[in-house]
Design an enzyme around this catalytic site. Structure first.
Site, short mmCIF file in Angstrom:
data_model
loop_
_atom_site.label_atom_id
_atom_site.label_comp_id
_atom_site.label_asym_id
_atom_site.label_seq_id
_atom_site.Cartn_x
_atom_site.Cartn_y
_atom_site.Cartn_z
CE LYS A 61 60.58 56.28 61.80
NZ LYS A 61 60.90 55.10 62.66
CD1 TRP A 67 59.60 60.66 65.28
CD2 TRP A 67 57.73 59.85 64.41
NE1 TRP A 67 59.60 59.32 65.54
CE2 TRP A 67 58.44 58.79 65.01
CE3 TRP A 67 56.51 59.58 63.79
CZ2 TRP A 67 57.98 57.49 65.03
CZ3 TRP A 67 56.04 58.28 63.80
CH2 TRP A 67 56.76 57.26 64.41
CD GLU A 75 37.84 56.78 75.29
OE1 GLU A 75 37.80 55.93 74.38
OE2 GLU A 75 37.89 58.02 75.06
CB THR A 100 34.08 55.99 72.02
OG1 THR A 100 34.25 54.65 71.52
CG2 THR A 100 34.34 55.99 73.51
#
Length: 525
Positions: free
Chosen positions: A416, A421, A324, A177
């Site tokens: 935040k 949010w 993944e 990755t």
């Protein structure tokens, strides 16, 4: 609790059919389609023969089942042959990310335990610097050298080389990755996982609405590197279906468009950056690129970009996955007459994929599917990845009423501020909807009063000249209507020539965050 009843009566000669990668080779080999690469054309029969010869040549050079064979190449017929020949031997194919820094490449080769390295002559100096310290026993070069070792290997191989059956759970491929922090993480995929992913992806893509689907008569050209997550698994799909395939080598917009016209390419996949470049060239040359269906991944597909693509003849739709997940787990689609917004969602799960939103983890999307990697090379990271028996994606998601997944933001990128949010993806999409904006990225930086504050980075495009004031006014107008929070109005908007990218084309938000913090006033930081 009673248990499910198992099969009891089995014929003595019954054959248990392992799901091995070699089952994906079309049988019988088709003769009316071809594979185009490096100015050469191969029938499927010739391609399959080369796979047998390559495997035979590798075996003659000492490659055995369980060995790891690493490959460093651009997208080519050679890579496709390695996709099959190496795992079919029972060996492990390691696809090396050639865009990583040399030290990181050395780390991936060392961790994989590669005993053989096949590499393009473009990486001759890199290989010369790395191989002596890695204990690699065999190297094979190709492309541009006076003596092409790869072709010699193929020519010396046996066209009738026989492949033995073995456990379908044997490791077929490995790669690393490419996060922005720490060492790359190694993931693994078995033969069974890759076969099941191929079948599920093929079933999904073939059943998309007309104009968003793929058929055997389509012409396939990948535009995401073959070293990255099996080029999203699509070369296996295209080979299984016997489609004409075109491999472009290194990515250059002019070359890609020339191959599109010459070979009649109709289906591809890429990251938004490549799509942006293709659109710009098409506009400059005033060409219509239809028909061309494009699966977009790596990062969110902004609605404005999808509309621009449609204007030049490209039907762009989002696919979602990660290293993944092997990678594709969802794919977007739209009904006739639906706006492009429908094709910009992460989309609907592929067959065999179980999705759920874990509200205890802030709305994180979690998955189960038979082809998800079972872990990293490190046990602690593996346990975190599979906490609770489900794979944690690190993405905040919502599931729409029709069952489609909508990615709200990365857990690490959501901002935040002011007790609310703010989605960086939503704000980026809003900015890119403005004329004169080609690309946009938003990050949050620490703020003593508000916890975090959004900062935007914008790449200007064709159209009216945008300014920080005009963009701030546009965002403020949306806030006044209640479309977004007033806290989403960026504290600063920086203009740049290009956004920094990771080795696989994603926007490097870590680098942008560092730039934003360095540029912030002492009071803000």
């Amino acid at each position: 609790m009673t248990q499910p009843r198992l099969l009891e009566t089995v014929a003595a000669e019954a054959y248990r059919y392992p799901l091995l990668i070699r089952r994906l080779l079309p049988q019988p080999q088709t003769t009316d389609t071809e594979i185009v690469s490096d100015g050469r054309r191969f029938s499927y029969a010739a391609f399959v023969e080369r796979v047998h010869r390559l495997a035979s040549g590798l075996a003659q050079h000492g490659v055995q089942a369980g060995d790891t064979v690493a490959v460093m190449d651009w997208d080519s017929h050679r890579y496709l042959e390695c996709y099959f020949a190496i795992p079919m031997l029972g060996a492990i194919l390691q696809t090396v990310n050639v865009r990583l820094a040399p030290a990181a490449i050395g780390f991936t080769l060392r961790q994989s335990g590669a005993s053989t390295l096949l590499y393009h002559d473009d990486f001759k100096a890199l290989a010369a610097a790395l191989v002596p310290a890695l204990g690699i026993e065999r190297t094979v070069t190709f492309g541009g050298t006076a003596t092409d070792g790869f072709e010699a290997l193929v020519e010396a191989g046996d066209r009738d080389f026989a492949f033995a059956d073995f456990d379908e759970n044997a490791i077929a491929t490995t790669f690393h990755t490419t996060g922005t922090t720490g060492d790359p993480k190694q993931v693994f995929f078995s033969h069974r996982q890759l076969v099941l992913h191929t079948l599920a992806a093929a079933a999904t893509i073939a059943n998309q609405p007309v104009g968003q689907n793929v058929m055997r008569t389509d012409v396939y050209m990948p535009m995401t590197p073959m070293f990255h997550v099996h080029a999203w698994g699509l070369p296996y799909v295209a080979t299984m279906l016997g489609m004409k395939q075109v491999y472009p080598g290194r990515y250059d917009p002019a070359t890609l468009l020339a191959l599109k016209r010459k070979e009649g390419v109709t289906y591809s996949h890429c990251v938004p950056t490549i799509l942006r470049m293709l659109i710009d060239v098409a506009r400059k040359d005033a060409v219509d690129l239809a028909p061309w269906t494009m699966m977009i991944g790596g990062s969110a597909l902004p609605e404005a970009l999808a509309q621009e693509a449609e204007d030049v003849g490209i039907i762009a739709l989002s696919g979602y996955g990660m290293s993944e997940t092997g990678p594709v787990v969802t794919l977007a689609r739209s009904k006739p007459g639906e706006p492009v917004e429908a094709r910009c969602r992460a989309g609907f799960p592929l067959p065999l994929v179980d999705i759920a939103v874990d509200h205890a983890c802030g709305g994180e999307l979690t998955l189960r599917a038979p082809w998800l990697t079972q872990g990293y090379s490190g046990q602690d990271a593996s346990n975190a990845l599979w906490d609770g028996g489900r794979l944690h994606t690190g993405d905040i998601a919502e599931i729409d009423a029709d069952g489609a997944v909508r990615i709200v933001d990365r857990l690490k990128d959501v901002i935040k501020t002011g007790g609310e949010w703010v989605s960086s993806l939503e704000l980026e999409s809003l900015l890119m909807a403005e004329d004169g904006v080609a690309e946009a990225a938003v990050v949050g930086i620490p703020d003593a009063r508000w916890s975090e504050r959004p900062v935007a980075f914008v790449v200007r495009g064709a159209g009216p000249a945008v300014t920080e004031g005009s963009l701030r006014q546009a965002v403020s107008a949306r806030a006044q209507t209640g479309a977004i929070s007033r806290y989403a109005i960026p504290d600063a908007i920086h203009f740049c020539e290009a956004l920094p990218r990771t080795s696989v084309g994603k926007v490097d938000k870590k680098a942008l965050r560092e730039t934003a913090i360095a540029s912030a006033s002492p009071a803000t930081a």
